[in-house]
Design a protein around this motif. Structure first.
Motif, short mmCIF file in Angstrom:
data_model
loop_
_atom_site.label_atom_id
_atom_site.label_comp_id
_atom_site.label_asym_id
_atom_site.label_seq_id
_atom_site.Cartn_x
_atom_site.Cartn_y
_atom_site.Cartn_z
N LEU A 40 13.07 -20.88 -41.00
CA LEU A 40 12.42 -20.53 -39.75
C LEU A 40 12.83 -21.53 -38.66
N PRO A 41 13.36 -21.06 -37.52
CA PRO A 41 13.69 -21.97 -36.42
C PRO A 41 12.44 -22.65 -35.87
N LEU A 42 12.53 -23.94 -35.60
CA LEU A 42 11.39 -24.73 -35.14
C LEU A 42 11.82 -25.65 -34.01
N GLN A 43 10.88 -25.97 -33.14
CA GLN A 43 11.11 -26.97 -32.10
C GLN A 43 10.22 -28.17 -32.36
N GLN A 53 5.03 -32.63 -35.63
CA GLN A 53 4.41 -31.45 -35.03
C GLN A 53 5.52 -30.54 -34.53
N VAL A 54 5.46 -29.26 -34.91
CA VAL A 54 6.53 -28.33 -34.56
C VAL A 54 5.96 -27.09 -33.89
N LEU A 55 6.80 -26.48 -33.07
CA LEU A 55 6.48 -25.22 -32.41
C LEU A 55 7.32 -24.13 -33.04
N CYS A 56 6.68 -23.05 -33.48
CA CYS A 56 7.38 -21.90 -34.06
C CYS A 56 7.73 -20.91 -32.96
N THR A 62 2.07 -26.39 -35.49
CA THR A 62 1.51 -26.87 -36.75
C THR A 62 2.16 -28.20 -37.10
N TRP A 63 1.65 -28.84 -38.14
CA TRP A 63 2.18 -30.12 -38.60
C TRP A 63 2.86 -29.92 -39.95
N VAL A 64 4.00 -30.62 -40.13
CA VAL A 64 4.76 -30.51 -41.37
C VAL A 64 5.24 -31.89 -41.79
N ASP A 65 5.82 -31.95 -42.98
CA ASP A 65 6.46 -33.18 -43.43
C ASP A 65 7.82 -33.28 -42.74
N GLY A 66 7.92 -34.18 -41.76
CA GLY A 66 9.12 -34.28 -40.95
C GLY A 66 10.36 -34.67 -41.73
#
Length: 205
Positions: A40-43, A53-56, A62-66
């Motif tokens: 999934l592309p993320l910003q 913190q990423v933008l879909c 949402t927050w993910v393991d960077g």
């Protein structure tokens, strides 16, 4: 959290790993959220320790393991010569549509009891589809050449190249080929590094 895409804009900087990515509503392991789809592309919006913190593309943040994000080039490369074989986006879209139709057919067979789960997995092995459309902009995954391409409505440009062996011209994976591609050149294999677990907890000062 959802952000209005027309006000915020979306410029992908990363993609999720080929196996997808867990997410959290906040940088806190006790607040899990829906997992992100593979590739999934993320910003990237910001970091806090190992958290990111990423933008879909649908405006959801949402927050993910960077540590598990796969980087993309900052901007699509400009066309500096004659159009390449991928300059026309229609063949790539046709490939994505065909792959989606094959996957939908497999799902229908599974739901109807025509095949068991093991047969479904075997027939779906090597099938890779990636497509994001945002207005006139398009990101599409080319499984034949193992790369993401970007289209601004005029031409299709190579956006990120994987490090997998090239697939046969039929578009089907060669024997023994893993199930998912890596969408950026030189990226590590999907999955957490040895010893990696949840993102580092934030410690209040």
């Amino acid at each position: 959290m959802n952000l209005p895409m027309d006000e915020f804009g979306f410029r992908p900087t990363h993609v999720a790993p080929p196996d997808g990515l867990p997410s959290w509503a906040a940088p806190d392991p006790a607040q899990p959220a829906s997992p992100l789809d593979p590739l999934l592309p993320l910003q990237l919006l910001g970091r806090a320790g190992d958290w990111a913190q990423v933008l879909c593309s649908n405006g959801w943040t949402t927050w993910v393991d960077g540590r598990l994000l796969l980087s993309l080039p900052g901007v699509p490369p400009a066309a500096t010569g004659p159009p390449a074989r991928t300059a026309d986006p229609r063949p790539a879209l046709a490939e994505a549509e065909g792959g989606l139709a094959r996957y939908r057919s497999l799902l229908e067979d599974l739901a109807a009891g025509g095949v068991d789960l093991e047969t479904f997995r075997e027939r779906a092995r090597g099938l890779r589809i990636g497509l994001v459309v945002d207005g006139e902009r398009l990101w599409v995954f080319d499984p034949v050449h193992d790369r993401w391409s970007y289209c601004d409505g005029l031409q299709l440009h190579t956006y990120a190249v994987g490090d997998r062996p090239r697939l046969p011209d039929s578009g089907r994976p060669a024997a023994g080929t893993p199930n998912a591609g890596t969408p950026n050149a030189g990226a590590p294999n999907a999955g957490p590094p040895p010893g990696a677990g949840e993102p580092t907890r934030l410690v209040e000062p």
